[in-house]
Scaffold this motif. Structure first.
Motif, mmCIF file in Angstrom:
data_model
loop_
_atom_site.group_PDB
_atom_site.id
_atom_site.type_symbol
_atom_site.label_atom_id
_atom_site.label_comp_id
_atom_site.label_asym_id
_atom_site.label_seq_id
_atom_site.Cartn_x
_atom_site.Cartn_y
_atom_site.Cartn_z
ATOM 1 N N ALA A 33 -0.760 -1.841 16.069
ATOM 2 C CA ALA A 33 -0.848 -1.114 15.082
ATOM 3 C C ALA A 33 -0.621 0.487 15.055
ATOM 4 C CB ALA A 33 -1.971 -1.362 14.089
ATOM 5 N N VAL A 34 -0.049 1.338 13.983
ATOM 6 C CA VAL A 34 0.266 2.504 14.214
ATOM 7 C C VAL A 34 -1.000 3.347 13.277
ATOM 8 C CG1 VAL A 34 1.726 4.454 13.700
ATOM 9 C CG2 VAL A 34 2.661 2.300 14.192
ATOM 10 N N PRO A 35 -1.664 4.045 13.923
ATOM 11 C CA PRO A 35 -2.548 4.940 13.257
ATOM 12 C C PRO A 35 -2.231 5.672 12.167
ATOM 13 C CG PRO A 35 -2.788 5.477 15.686
ATOM 14 C CD PRO A 35 -1.370 4.793 15.431
ATOM 15 N N VAL A 36 -3.235 5.773 11.042
ATOM 16 C CA VAL A 36 -2.969 6.244 9.942
ATOM 17 C C VAL A 36 -2.151 7.602 9.773
ATOM 18 C CG1 VAL A 36 -4.785 4.974 8.666
ATOM 19 C CG2 VAL A 36 -5.347 7.371 9.562
ATOM 20 N N ALA A 37 -2.562 8.360 10.717
ATOM 21 C CA ALA A 37 -2.020 9.810 10.641
ATOM 22 C C ALA A 37 -0.896 9.985 11.685
ATOM 23 C CB ALA A 37 -3.044 10.602 10.612
ATOM 24 N N GLN A 83 -2.652 10.371 4.982
ATOM 25 C CA GLN A 83 -2.487 11.162 5.689
ATOM 26 C C GLN A 83 -0.905 10.973 6.091
ATOM 27 O OE1 GLN A 83 -4.336 13.960 6.525
ATOM 28 N NE2 GLN A 83 -5.391 12.954 4.937
ATOM 29 N N ASN A 84 -0.360 9.678 5.865
ATOM 30 C CA ASN A 84 1.092 9.543 5.940
ATOM 31 C C ASN A 84 1.459 9.015 4.574
ATOM 32 O OD1 ASN A 84 1.587 10.424 8.507
ATOM 33 N ND2 ASN A 84 1.669 8.159 9.337
ATOM 34 N N TYR A 85 2.548 9.803 3.983
ATOM 35 C CA TYR A 85 3.139 9.283 3.030
ATOM 36 C C TYR A 85 4.726 8.863 3.210
ATOM 37 C CZ TYR A 85 -0.613 11.244 0.165
ATOM 38 O OH TYR A 85 -1.863 11.510 -0.339
ATOM 39 N N TRP A 100 0.664 -1.376 0.103
ATOM 40 C CA TRP A 100 0.048 -0.018 -0.080
ATOM 41 C C TRP A 100 0.745 1.503 0.057
ATOM 42 C CZ3 TRP A 100 -4.971 0.444 -0.714
ATOM 43 C CH2 TRP A 100 -5.692 1.679 -0.405
ATOM 44 N N TYR A 101 1.843 1.418 0.801
ATOM 45 C CA TYR A 101 2.774 2.508 0.992
ATOM 46 C C TYR A 101 3.917 2.603 0.106
ATOM 47 C CZ TYR A 101 -0.224 3.847 5.041
ATOM 48 O OH TYR A 101 -0.929 4.433 6.003
ATOM 49 N N ARG A 145 8.452 0.349 10.220
ATOM 50 C CA ARG A 145 7.453 1.150 10.415
ATOM 51 C C ARG A 145 6.161 1.052 9.542
ATOM 52 N NH1 ARG A 145 3.860 5.011 10.950
ATOM 53 N NH2 ARG A 145 4.627 7.363 11.364
ATOM 54 N N VAL A 146 6.404 1.050 8.352
ATOM 55 C CA VAL A 146 5.504 0.895 7.150
ATOM 56 C C VAL A 146 4.677 -0.041 7.616
ATOM 57 C CG1 VAL A 146 5.193 0.416 4.900
ATOM 58 C CG2 VAL A 146 6.604 2.174 5.491
ATOM 59 N N MET A 147 5.316 -1.671 7.638
ATOM 60 C CA MET A 147 4.577 -2.838 7.846
ATOM 61 C C MET A 147 3.600 -2.833 9.196
ATOM 62 S SD MET A 147 6.371 -5.773 6.086
ATOM 63 C CE MET A 147 7.861 -5.851 7.384
ATOM 64 N N ARG A 148 3.892 -1.715 10.014
ATOM 65 C CA ARG A 148 2.933 -1.563 11.213
ATOM 66 C C ARG A 148 1.729 -0.506 11.295
ATOM 67 N NH1 ARG A 148 5.915 0.392 16.481
ATOM 68 N NH2 ARG A 148 3.980 0.066 16.988
ATOM 69 N N THR A 149 1.827 0.148 9.992
ATOM 70 C CA THR A 149 1.067 1.433 9.861
ATOM 71 C C THR A 149 -0.397 1.127 9.144
ATOM 72 O OG1 THR A 149 3.059 2.745 9.794
ATOM 73 C CG2 THR A 149 0.937 3.969 8.920
ATOM 74 N N GLU A 150 -1.430 1.448 9.830
ATOM 75 C CA GLU A 150 -2.860 1.078 9.006
ATOM 76 C C GLU A 150 -2.942 2.207 7.862
ATOM 77 O OE1 GLU A 150 -5.258 2.018 12.762
ATOM 78 O OE2 GLU A 150 -5.255 -0.351 12.907
#
Length: 294
Positions: free
Chosen positions: A263-267, A231-233, A172-173, A218-223
């Motif tokens: 999991a880390v919230p999307v923003a 909201q995070n790129y 996704w990211y 970090r990326v693989m923990r982020t919703e």
């Protein structure tokens, strides 16, 4: 060409054992070709100076400027000469193991339907414009082509390790919503951005989202959200580095480490993040996403 439901559990009648189908290019109507041309012209005006060099080079090499929905056989012949990949039509969203198996063997699966003229700005399920215009130009880049093949192999392993959600976040990211540093500037390469007129601008110009240096764990923990702007790129330094991290990492111990973590919230911003641009998060707050901005 009408297709009311694109999410399937079993292959429909007429599909091959690997879920592929004939594109049916000769059955597209003039109106459907016109939708492609409208979308293409809108995006091509936005992307110079925004899209990565690799994407723009692939767009030209594959001759996607030609009018109408591309014929997959002709497109695949050009792509295969460059990187060994081919584009194959499928009837909708296929099972994960089918998706990964195709990718691991350099076959990119694409829907063969196109959105209606009244759906230009948003479509929940990926259509042929998202899949071909958004994804395929990057497959003409040898480094990114290798990355996506490696991702397919990793996906098959993630299924066995119970870590599909974590690996899906990496896709996704990067593949869908990734940014890359080029010549001191940020550029877009993710298909979800390059195929969207609104997000092509939002991802680079809007002050609201965070732009954060890429970190695999970090990326693989982020919703993420599938129904709105990101909201995070996450920003990769280069495609070579993305490939290096992917092929040199043993993902099994990484999964062991991150699976128990929340999991880390999307923003969200973490203390460990290297933030390239700290967003205002005005968009997220206006949407009432306060609980996601931890």
């Amino acid at each position: 060409m009408t297709n009311e439901s694109h999410v399937l559990d079993t292959p429909p009648p007429g599909a091959n054992a690997d879920w592929t189908i004939d594109q049916g290019w000769e059955r597209y109507t003039a109106d459907e070709h016109a939708v492609w041309d409208t979308l293409y012209q809108r995006q091509i005006k936005l992307l110079p100076g925004r899209a990565s060099k690799a994407y723009l080079k692939g767009l030209e090499a594959l001759r996607l400027s030609e009018s109408g929905i591309p014929n997959f056989e002709e497109l695949s012949d050009r792509l295969e000469r460059l990187t060994g990949w081919r584009v194959v039509a499928v009837p909708g969203l296929v099972p994960d193991d089918v998706f990964f198996e195709h990718m691991a063997n350099r076959r990119f699966v694409s829907g063969n339907f196109i959105r209606r003229a009244d759906q230009l700005d948003y479509l929940q399920e990926p259509d042929v414009f998202h899949d071909v215009f958004g994804h395929v130009p990057m497959l003409a880049d040898p480094v990114f082509a290798d990355y996506l093949e490696a991702y397919g192999r990793g996906g098959l392993r993630a299924l066995d390790l119970g870590a599909l959600k974590q690996l899906a976040r990496l896709y996704w990211y990067t593949v869908e919503f990734g940014l890359v540093e080029e010549d001191g500037d940020l550029r877009i390469y993710g298909s979800g951005i390059v195929s969207s007129s609104a997000e092509s601008v939002f991802a680079l110009d809007d002050p609201s989202p965070h732009r954060i240096a890429f970190d695999l764990k970090r990326v693989m923990r982020t919703e993420y959200r599938i129904d709105d702007f990101q909201q995070n790129y996450f920003v990769i330094p280069s495609f070579d580095e993305l490939l290096r991290v992917t092929v040199e990492t043993d993902f099994a111990p990484v999964y062991d480490e991150i699976l128990p973590l929340p999991a880390v919230p999307v923003a969200a911003i973490l203390d460990s993040d290297r933030v390239i641009h700290h967003g205002t998060q005005d968009y997220a707050r206006a949407k009432g996403w306060g609980e996601l901005v931890a």
